[in-house]
Write a protein that holds these residues in place. Structure first.
Motif, PDB file in Angstrom:
ATOM      1  N   HIS A 286      26.636  25.618 -22.793  1.00  0.00           N
ATOM      2  CA  HIS A 286      26.542  25.407 -21.346  1.00  0.00           C
ATOM      3  C   HIS A 286      25.988  26.641 -20.644  1.00  0.00           C
ATOM      4  N   VAL A 287      26.443  27.824 -21.074  1.00  0.00           N
ATOM      5  CA  VAL A 287      25.938  29.063 -20.475  1.00  0.00           C
ATOM      6  C   VAL A 287      24.439  29.178 -20.697  1.00  0.00           C
ATOM      7  N   SER A 288      23.989  28.898 -21.916  1.00  0.00           N
ATOM      8  CA  SER A 288      22.552  28.945 -22.216  1.00  0.00           C
ATOM      9  C   SER A 288      21.783  27.965 -21.340  1.00  0.00           C
ATOM     10  N   GLY A 289      22.363  26.784 -21.115  1.00  0.00           N
ATOM     11  CA  GLY A 289      21.724  25.799 -20.246  1.00  0.00           C
ATOM     12  C   GLY A 289      21.608  26.287 -18.819  1.00  0.00           C
ATOM     13  N   VAL A 290      22.671  26.926 -18.314  1.00  0.00           N
ATOM     14  CA  VAL A 290      22.646  27.472 -16.952  1.00  0.00           C
ATOM     15  C   VAL A 290      21.556  28.530 -16.821  1.00  0.00           C
ATOM     16  N   LEU A 291      21.501  29.459 -17.769  1.00  0.00           N
ATOM     17  CA  LEU A 291      20.510  30.537 -17.699  1.00  0.00           C
ATOM     18  C   LEU A 291      19.092  29.977 -17.756  1.00  0.00           C
ATOM     19  N   ALA A 292      18.874  29.012 -18.646  1.00  0.00           N
ATOM     20  CA  ALA A 292      17.537  28.432 -18.784  1.00  0.00           C
ATOM     21  C   ALA A 292      17.124  27.700 -17.511  1.00  0.00           C
ATOM     22  N   LYS A 293      18.024  26.916 -16.940  1.00  0.00           N
ATOM     23  CA  LYS A 293      17.680  26.137 -15.743  1.00  0.00           C
ATOM     24  C   LYS A 293      17.457  27.024 -14.524  1.00  0.00           C
ATOM     25  N   LEU A 294      18.189  28.125 -14.442  1.00  0.00           N
ATOM     26  CA  LEU A 294      18.013  29.044 -13.316  1.00  0.00           C
ATOM     27  C   LEU A 294      16.840  29.995 -13.532  1.00  0.00           C
ATOM     28  N   GLY A 295      16.364  30.081 -14.766  1.00  0.00           N
ATOM     29  CA  GLY A 295      15.259  30.980 -15.065  1.00  0.00           C
ATOM     30  C   GLY A 295      15.655  32.438 -15.014  1.00  0.00           C
ATOM     31  N   VAL A 296      16.886  32.740 -15.468  1.00  0.00           N
ATOM     32  CA  VAL A 296      17.376  34.121 -15.472  1.00  0.00           C
ATOM     33  C   VAL A 296      17.708  34.524 -16.901  1.00  0.00           C
ATOM     34  N   ARG A 297      17.811  35.834 -17.142  1.00  0.00           N
ATOM     35  CA  ARG A 297      17.978  36.299 -18.516  1.00  0.00           C
ATOM     36  C   ARG A 297      19.423  36.536 -18.900  1.00  0.00           C
ATOM     37  N   ASP A 298      20.341  36.602 -17.934  1.00  0.00           N
ATOM     38  CA  ASP A 298      21.721  36.890 -18.312  1.00  0.00           C
ATOM     39  C   ASP A 298      22.697  36.392 -17.251  1.00  0.00           C
ATOM     40  N   ARG A 299      23.976  36.548 -17.562  1.00  0.00           N
ATOM     41  CA  ARG A 299      25.049  36.053 -16.707  1.00  0.00           C
ATOM     42  C   ARG A 299      25.037  36.717 -15.335  1.00  0.00           C
ATOM     43  N   THR A 300      24.777  38.023 -15.311  1.00  0.00           N
ATOM     44  CA  THR A 300      24.790  38.740 -14.038  1.00  0.00           C
ATOM     45  C   THR A 300      23.792  38.144 -13.068  1.00  0.00           C
ATOM     46  N   GLN A 301      22.575  37.868 -13.549  1.00  0.00           N
ATOM     47  CA  GLN A 301      21.557  37.300 -12.668  1.00  0.00           C
ATOM     48  C   GLN A 301      21.929  35.889 -12.214  1.00  0.00           C
ATOM     49  N   ALA A 302      22.566  35.131 -13.097  1.00  0.00           N
ATOM     50  CA  ALA A 302      23.021  33.787 -12.718  1.00  0.00           C
ATOM     51  C   ALA A 302      24.079  33.864 -11.631  1.00  0.00           C
ATOM     52  N   VAL A 303      24.997  34.812 -11.758  1.00  0.00           N
ATOM     53  CA  VAL A 303      26.068  34.960 -10.777  1.00  0.00           C
ATOM     54  C   VAL A 303      25.509  35.400  -9.423  1.00  0.00           C
ATOM     55  N   ILE A 304      24.562  36.325  -9.427  1.00  0.00           N
ATOM     56  CA  ILE A 304      23.945  36.755  -8.172  1.00  0.00           C
ATOM     57  C   ILE A 304      23.241  35.587  -7.499  1.00  0.00           C
ATOM     58  N   ALA A 305      22.528  34.769  -8.276  1.00  0.00           N
ATOM     59  CA  ALA A 305      21.879  33.588  -7.708  1.00  0.00           C
ATOM     60  C   ALA A 305      22.911  32.641  -7.115  1.00  0.00           C
ATOM     61  N   ALA A 306      24.056  32.496  -7.777  1.00  0.00           N
ATOM     62  CA  ALA A 306      25.109  31.618  -7.275  1.00  0.00           C
ATOM     63  C   ALA A 306      25.663  32.122  -5.948  1.00  0.00           C
ATOM     64  N   TYR A 307      25.872  33.448  -5.838  1.00  0.00           N
ATOM     65  CA  TYR A 307      26.373  34.023  -4.594  1.00  0.00           C
ATOM     66  C   TYR A 307      25.347  33.893  -3.468  1.00  0.00           C
ATOM     67  N   GLU A 308      24.113  34.256  -3.766  1.00  0.00           N
ATOM     68  CA  GLU A 308      23.101  34.337  -2.701  1.00  0.00           C
ATOM     69  C   GLU A 308      22.692  32.965  -2.192  1.00  0.00           C
ATOM     70  N   SER A 309      22.863  31.947  -3.013  1.00  0.00           N
ATOM     71  CA  SER A 309      22.521  30.588  -2.569  1.00  0.00           C
ATOM     72  C   SER A 309      23.656  29.942  -1.773  1.00  0.00           C
ATOM     73  N   GLY A 310      24.836  30.566  -1.825  1.00  0.00           N
ATOM     74  CA  GLY A 310      26.002  29.944  -1.199  1.00  0.00           C
ATOM     75  C   GLY A 310      26.716  28.977  -2.104  1.00  0.00           C
ATOM     76  N   PHE A 311      26.228  28.829  -3.347  1.00  0.00           N
ATOM     77  CA  PHE A 311      26.890  27.938  -4.309  1.00  0.00           C
ATOM     78  C   PHE A 311      28.311  28.419  -4.591  1.00  0.00           C
ATOM     79  N   VAL A 312      28.469  29.746  -4.649  1.00  0.00           N
ATOM     80  CA  VAL A 312      29.784  30.373  -4.777  1.00  0.00           C
ATOM     81  C   VAL A 312      29.928  31.346  -3.621  1.00  0.00           C
ATOM     82  N   SER A 313      31.082  31.363  -2.997  1.00  0.00           N
ATOM     83  CA  SER A 313      31.308  32.260  -1.869  1.00  0.00           C
ATOM     84  C   SER A 313      31.784  33.615  -2.345  1.00  0.00           C
ATOM     85  N   PRO A 314      31.106  34.726  -1.926  1.00  0.00           N
ATOM     86  CA  PRO A 314      31.560  36.060  -2.308  1.00  0.00           C
ATOM     87  C   PRO A 314      32.990  36.334  -1.839  1.00  0.00           C
ATOM     88  N   GLY A 315      33.393  35.714  -0.756  1.00  0.00           N
ATOM     89  CA  GLY A 315      34.745  35.945  -0.238  1.00  0.00           C
ATOM     90  C   GLY A 315      35.804  35.262  -1.059  1.00  0.00           C
TER      91      GLY A 315
END
Length: 222
Positions: A193-222
């Motif tokens: 599942h992690v590999s699928g998330v990274l591939a679909k988001l077009g990022v190379r690692d978990r950190t970049q996926a998490v930043i994309a999640a925060y910046e899109s509002g998908f996950v709230s930093p608060g």
């Protein structure tokens, strides 16, 4: 084979201290040093380290630009661990957005330094998730074009329900084993599942996926 590390810091005493700490850890070898980010790409190409420990603030080329240069210029680039004096630092968030895999405080204890290098090399979980949330809240894209681009990336990714759930748990800093326990599935399933998330988001690692999640509002930093 030992885990190989390249040290990049403009302070010789810092490099000396990091070398002593890392080489005291079993299975870690420091293969080179640099005093500025401008020297990183040639050294990475020649030495092929597994991890680059990169000072975020340097006088000629800082850690942000050096990170971009490595990821742009080197095939199969190493993991990049940003080293910083201050946790709540806009430069740190800039380096993470540029593609760094995590960050480490210079005041960290020796065991924490060794552990961070191993963790980044493995790519299994996010270093200091609470601190990354705070950085995202303070410096992340929260309005305008940047937020729209991040949101569009998540929409284009079309994550499955389970992939979305895994991304939320990744954003909390859970490792693959911890996510597997939470979802009551096998670790290999989580890795898939992690590999699928990274591939679909077009990022190379978990950190970049998490930043994309925060910046899109998908996950709230608060």
């Amino acid at each position: 084979m030992p885990l190989t590390v390249l040290l990049v810091d403009d302070e010789p005493l810092v490099r000396m201290g990091l070398r002593a700490v890392l080489e005291a850890g079993p299975g870690i070898e420091v293969v080179g040093e640099a005093a500025d980010g401008a020297a990183v790409v040639p050294l990475v190409r020649r030495l092929r380290p597994d991890v680059v420990m990169m000072d975020v603030r340097m006088p000629l080329m800082d850690g942000i630009e050096a990170t971009r240069a490595v990821l742009r210029s080197v095939g199969e680039p190493p993991k990049i661990l940003v080293v910083t004096t201050f946790e709540n630092d806009e430069y740190v968030y800039g380096a993470l957005r540029a593609g760094a895999d995590g960050f480490l405080l210079k005041r960290a204890r020796p065991a924490e330094i060794v552990g961070a290098v191993r963790l980044v090399a493995e790519g299994d979980s996010l270093l200091f998730p609470a601190a990354v949330r705070q950085l995202a809240a303070e410096y992340g894209a929260t309005r305008g074009d940047a937020e729209a681009r991040a949101r569009a990336r998540l929409e284009r990714a079309r994550l499955t329900e389970r992939e979305a759930e895994v991304l939320r748990l990744m954003s909390r800093g859970l490792s693959n084993a911890e996510i597997a326990g939470r979802l009551v599935v096998g670790t290999e399933t989580v890795k898939s599942h992690v590999s699928g998330v990274l591939a679909k988001l077009g990022v190379r690692d978990r950190t970049q996926a998490v930043i994309a999640a925060y910046e899109s509002g998908f996950v709230s930093p608060g």
